[in-house]
Design a protein around this motif. Structure first.
Motif, PDB file in Angstrom:
ATOM      1  N   ILE A 211     -12.574  -0.121  -2.762  1.00 18.80           N
ATOM      2  CA  ILE A 211     -12.306   1.126  -2.264  1.00 18.80           C
ATOM      3  C   ILE A 211     -11.066   1.515  -1.559  1.00 18.80           C
ATOM      4  N   TYR A 212     -10.316   2.586  -2.037  1.00 17.30           N
ATOM      5  CA  TYR A 212      -8.966   2.822  -1.549  1.00 17.30           C
ATOM      6  C   TYR A 212      -9.318   3.705  -0.152  1.00 17.30           C
ATOM      7  N   VAL A 244      -5.932  14.204   5.277  1.00 19.87           N
ATOM      8  CA  VAL A 244      -5.862  12.746   4.738  1.00 19.87           C
ATOM      9  C   VAL A 244      -5.774  12.562   3.371  1.00 19.87           C
ATOM     10  N   SER A 245      -5.635  11.377   2.775  1.00 20.11           N
ATOM     11  CA  SER A 245      -5.227  11.277   1.425  1.00 20.11           C
ATOM     12  C   SER A 245      -6.328  11.649   0.429  1.00 20.11           C
ATOM     13  N   ASP A 246      -5.947  12.288  -0.480  1.00 23.10           N
ATOM     14  CA  ASP A 246      -6.845  12.553  -1.687  1.00 23.10           C
ATOM     15  C   ASP A 246      -7.271  11.475  -2.495  1.00 23.10           C
ATOM     16  N   LEU A 247      -6.689  10.405  -2.488  1.00 22.24           N
ATOM     17  CA  LEU A 247      -7.474   9.125  -2.839  1.00 22.24           C
ATOM     18  C   LEU A 247      -8.372   8.309  -2.051  1.00 22.24           C
ATOM     19  N   ASN A 248      -8.503   8.506  -1.029  1.00 24.73           N
ATOM     20  CA  ASN A 248      -9.480   8.009   0.037  1.00 24.73           C
ATOM     21  C   ASN A 248     -10.816   8.277  -0.795  1.00 24.73           C
ATOM     22  N   GLY A 249     -11.484   6.829  -0.852  1.00 24.65           N
ATOM     23  CA  GLY A 249     -13.077   7.038  -1.541  1.00 24.65           C
ATOM     24  C   GLY A 249     -12.934   6.657  -2.962  1.00 24.65           C
ATOM     25  N   PRO A 255      -8.318   5.199  -9.850  1.00 23.90           N
ATOM     26  CA  PRO A 255      -8.131   6.054  -8.946  1.00 23.90           C
ATOM     27  C   PRO A 255      -8.770   7.549  -9.134  1.00 23.90           C
ATOM     28  N   ASP A 256      -9.276   7.935 -10.333  1.00 26.71           N
ATOM     29  CA  ASP A 256      -9.804   9.121 -10.605  1.00 26.71           C
ATOM     30  C   ASP A 256     -11.501   9.078 -10.531  1.00 26.71           C
TER      31      ASP A 256
END
Length: 353
Positions: A211-212, A244-249, A255-256
């Protein structure tokens, strides 16, 4: 289900074969007297069984499941014929009950069934009566708590989502239908509402290899995950952190894809209509998501949907201390779902080294 005449005849013949005194009846001609009597008796028994079957169907007790069955079978706006003036299916009295007259309709009746979800319930008298109360108080509670009322929650389907019946005439027609077929003396309360609002707050400890999580956001998530009262310095760090980063989680390889959010939405979709939201079950499903190490459900808030004509927002109730509850509308509005997740890398195994 009533037996056919042929089945009854066959059983009579089998029983005849067991009786040695009837061995003399060996003429196999269809016109033989004894075979004619077998046919007459089989026909008489068949007529009797059909009458009994029909009476049993008509006199079946109207249970809560019966109300649900009738609701799901409601037909709205089905044309009786190609005549445009006959734009609804009439309800007629037939064989001891009200039924839809589907004469001339095609076989695809599902397209006329607007009730896709239904739940029927009632309040138990014992839940509101206290044996120590006076009679006057008992009767007051009886009516105040709507004991003796059948509650019917209904909803339809729009796309992939549950939705309320928002066409006024559809709900009006359904209420008239229930009023016509219900038992005399019964009170029925019918609702179809927008899905309840649900807000969730979670701490999710994730595998940083799957998980990013943006390193610049880790301290922010850790501070927000704390259950103790924060210091002024910690509050300032949270307020000054920014977005926060939209990629978190998301999955590092995809990434999608957001496993935690997907698990939550899938869990809510799979709750049966008017079923209970159970915190433990939600946590169990999140635990199965890829990259999740420890899911912690911190806070749960819910409310009924906002009335479009009401300027005030409905009261949000904190139900974090309740293990399970049933949404008032029977379902949650997934489009209004709010989920706040604090993603924290799982590094406890290194802390012990």
């Amino acid at each position: 289900m009533a037996r056919t005449i042929a089945e009854i005849q066959n059983e009579i013949l089998i029983e005849k074969g067991k009786q040695s005194s009837l061995n003399g009846l060996d003429n196999n001609s269809k016109a033989s007297i004894w075979k004619l009597w077998v046919n007459i008796m089989a026909t008489a028994i068949w007529v009797h069984e059909k009458i009994v079957e029909k009476n049993a169907l008509i006199s079946r007790p109207h249970t809560l499941n019966w109300y649900r069955e009738q609701s799901l079978n409601f037909l709205y706006g089905a044309p009786l014929t190609s005549d445009a003036s006959k734009d609804v299916v009439p309800i007629i009295w037939k064989d001891g009950s009200y039924q839809f007259d589907t004469t001339g309709l095609d076989d695809d009746l599902e397209k006329y069934k607007i009730i896709k979800y239904c739940a029927v319930s009632e309040i138990d008298l014992e839940t509101v009566i206290n044996p120590s109360k006076d009679v006057e108080e008992i009767f007051s509670d009886y009516f105040h708590n709507k004991v003796g009322v059948v509650f019917i929650k209904v909803a339809t389907q729009k796309g992939d989502s549950i939705a309320r019946i928002d066409v006024p005439n559809e709900l009006f027609a359904f209420k008239e239908y229930i009023a016509k077929i219900k038992d005399a003396g019964n009170q029925v309360y019918i609702t179809s509402d927008d899905g309840d609002i649900l807000k969730l707050n979670l701490n999710i400890y994730v595998d940083p290899l799957s998980i990013y999580v943006d390193p610049q956001d880790i301290e922010y998530y850790q501070l927000k995950s704390l259950s103790r009262e924060l210091t002024a310095t910690e509050v300032d760090k949270i307020n000054n952190h920014g977005s926060v980063s939209d990629l978190n989680g998301s999955l590092i390889t995809k990434p999608d894809t957001f496993p935690v959010l997907d698990a939550i939405k899938n869990h809510l979709k799979n709750i049966e209509f008017n079923g209970a939201f159970v915190k433990t079950y939600l946590v169990d499903d999140i635990q199965k998501a890829e990259g999740v190490k420890i899911p912690v459900l911190k806070n749960v808030k819910t409310s009924i949907a906002k009335n479009p004509s009401d300027l005030e927002n409905p009261l949000i109730n904190d139900v974090s201390n309740i293990e399970y509850f049933i949404p008032r509308a029977g379902y949650f509005d997934l489009d209004a779902l709010e989920v706040e997740v604090n993603y924290i890398p799982y590094t406890f195994y290194r802390d012990k080294q």
